[in-house]
Design an enzyme around this catalytic site. Structure first.
Site, mmCIF file in Angstrom:
data_model
loop_
_atom_site.group_PDB
_atom_site.id
_atom_site.type_symbol
_atom_site.label_atom_id
_atom_site.label_comp_id
_atom_site.label_asym_id
_atom_site.label_seq_id
_atom_site.Cartn_x
_atom_site.Cartn_y
_atom_site.Cartn_z
ATOM 1 N N LYS A 191 0.884 -1.170 0.000
ATOM 2 C CA LYS A 191 0.000 0.000 0.000
ATOM 3 C C LYS A 191 0.924 1.224 0.000
ATOM 4 C CE LYS A 191 -4.283 1.578 0.344
ATOM 5 N NZ LYS A 191 -5.357 1.314 -0.615
ATOM 6 N N ASP A 248 -0.493 -12.405 6.064
ATOM 7 C CA ASP A 248 -1.349 -13.197 6.952
ATOM 8 C C ASP A 248 -2.777 -13.234 6.390
ATOM 9 O OD1 ASP A 248 -2.181 -14.620 9.115
ATOM 10 O OD2 ASP A 248 -2.373 -12.902 10.440
#
Ligand code: NAD
Length: 360
Positions: A191, A248
């Site tokens: 990001k 994750d």
């Protein structure tokens, strides 16, 4: 010769799936000496620590461990044993292959993605300051002085740490994996448009490392777009490398693409040691019911056999698991098209896999 392996059955459903997996591993004909240890709450109660030093010593000595899931208390209590293990042993690469097996209940076919998750830093660094603490106050003051930003007094903090060192070695790991496993493309997710100094650094390093691997295609994608594209056309992805938290989440998403957590294996790999464990957690509500799917742990054991160089046995074991899934007769509830159908138990699945290995 027997392989000396540290065995951490864990808690919750861990011991059941470990027992099933060990049974299948022993049926391959290989010899194992299991060095069994408790961790988590059981170790906390017995030794006063959830991760005794003897466990780390055992893994360092054997260099390979097979691990079941371990419960982490939410909000209070001890910190995650899983995170502590990865940090103490510098198991910087988390490898989570997600592949569709024929017969698994999924909307998708021909998915074959390998998620490579950075395992040591990011928001999982464990550097946190509680609301109202002296440290939180000092941090707020530092932020006010250096950026002019006034943070709310009742804020808590978890630090997002991304280093050039950890980014370089995880991206290199992903490319090396792609290179040695005949993979064609590496996708780096981030990001960086918003977090310029953390994800931005990860992306800059990824672009640099990619230049050393001209034969492997490289692309980058923002994490939200990746999630959308993964659920539309997962087949376009090959190896995906991500910082810790995104890794994750995306590995659970990818597990969902292939039929659920019951089929998603994993490995935590460092330069010296490797710990093999399923992606899923300890699913406490199913503890002791002999009900959950042991295949994610069995497939983690397949990764372990490949790591040990036992490719022929690994292939045989994976084929046997795939055959049981395809047949659909002796599978646990999560692999049934309708959850109300009668399903097989964890131990029956182990016997079915062993049966297939014998007849293959
Ligand atoms: P979870 O993965 O344990 O379970 C979520 C749900 O997924 C379960 O309720 C169940 O429906 C399904 N599921 C998971 N494993 C399955 C299996 N083998 N077969 C069939 N269905 C399965 O996630 P959670 O409930 O968020 O976490 C429970 C505990 O596990 C928490 O304490 C968490 O911290 C811990 N955890 C540990 C690890 C690890 O040891 N590496 C990883 C993730 C979570």
């Amino acid at each position: 010769m027997a392989y000396h392996i540290t065995l951490l059955p864990g808690d919750g459903i861990g011991p059941e799936i470990t027992e099933a997996t060990v049974k299948v591993l022993e049926a391959t004909g290989l010899k194992f000496e299991w060095d069994v240890h408790i961790v988590g709450q059981q170790a906390q109660d017995k030794f006063g620590t959830p991760l005794p030093e003897t466990v780390l010593e055992s893994i360092k000595r054997n260099r390979v461990a097979l691990k079941g899931p371990v419960t982490t208390p939410i909000g209070s209590g001890f910190r995650s044993v899983n995170v502590a293990l990865r940090k103490s042993l510098d198991l910087y690469a988390c490898l989570r292959p997600c592949k569709t097996y024929a017969g698994a209940p999924t909307l998708f076919q021909n998915v074959d993605i390998v998620v490579v998750r950075e395992n040591t830093e990011d928001l999982y660094s464990g550097i946190e300051f509680a609301k109202g603490s002296q440290e939180a106050k000092q941090l707020s003051e530092l932020v006010a002085r250096s950026s002019g930003e006034k943070l709310r007094e009742n804020s808590g903090f978890s630090l997002k740490v991304i280093s050039e060192t950890a980014s370089r070695r995880i991206v290199k790991f992903a490319f090396e994996y792609a290179h040695t496993h005949g993979r064609k493309k590496v996708t780096a997710a981030h990001k960086a448009n918003i977090m310029k100094f953390s994800d931005g650094l990860f992306l800059a390093v990824a672009r640099e490392v990619a230049k050393d691997y001209p034969d492997i295609e490289f692309e980058d994608v923002v994490i939200d777009a990746l999630c959308m594209r993964l659920v539309r056309a997962p087949q376009q992805y090959d190896v995906i490398v991500l910082p810790n938290l995104y890794g994750d989440i995306v590995s659970d998403l990818c597990a969902g693409l292939i039929g659920g957590l019951g089929l998603a294996p994993g490995a935590n790999i460092g330069d010296d040691v490797a710990v093999f464990e399923p992606t899923h957690g300890s699913a406490p509500k199913y503890t002791g019911q002999n009900k959950v799917n042991p295949m994610a742990m069995m497939l983690s054991a397949v990764l372990m056999l490949r790591h040990l160089g036992e490719n022929e046995k690994a292939n045989r074991m994976e084929k046997a698991i795939a055959a049981v899934i395809q047949e659909g007769k002796t599978v646990t509830y999560d692999l049934k098209p309708d959850r109300n159908q009668p399903a097989s138990t964890t131990s029956e699945v182990a016997d079915a896999v062993i049966g297939k290995m014998k007849t293959a």
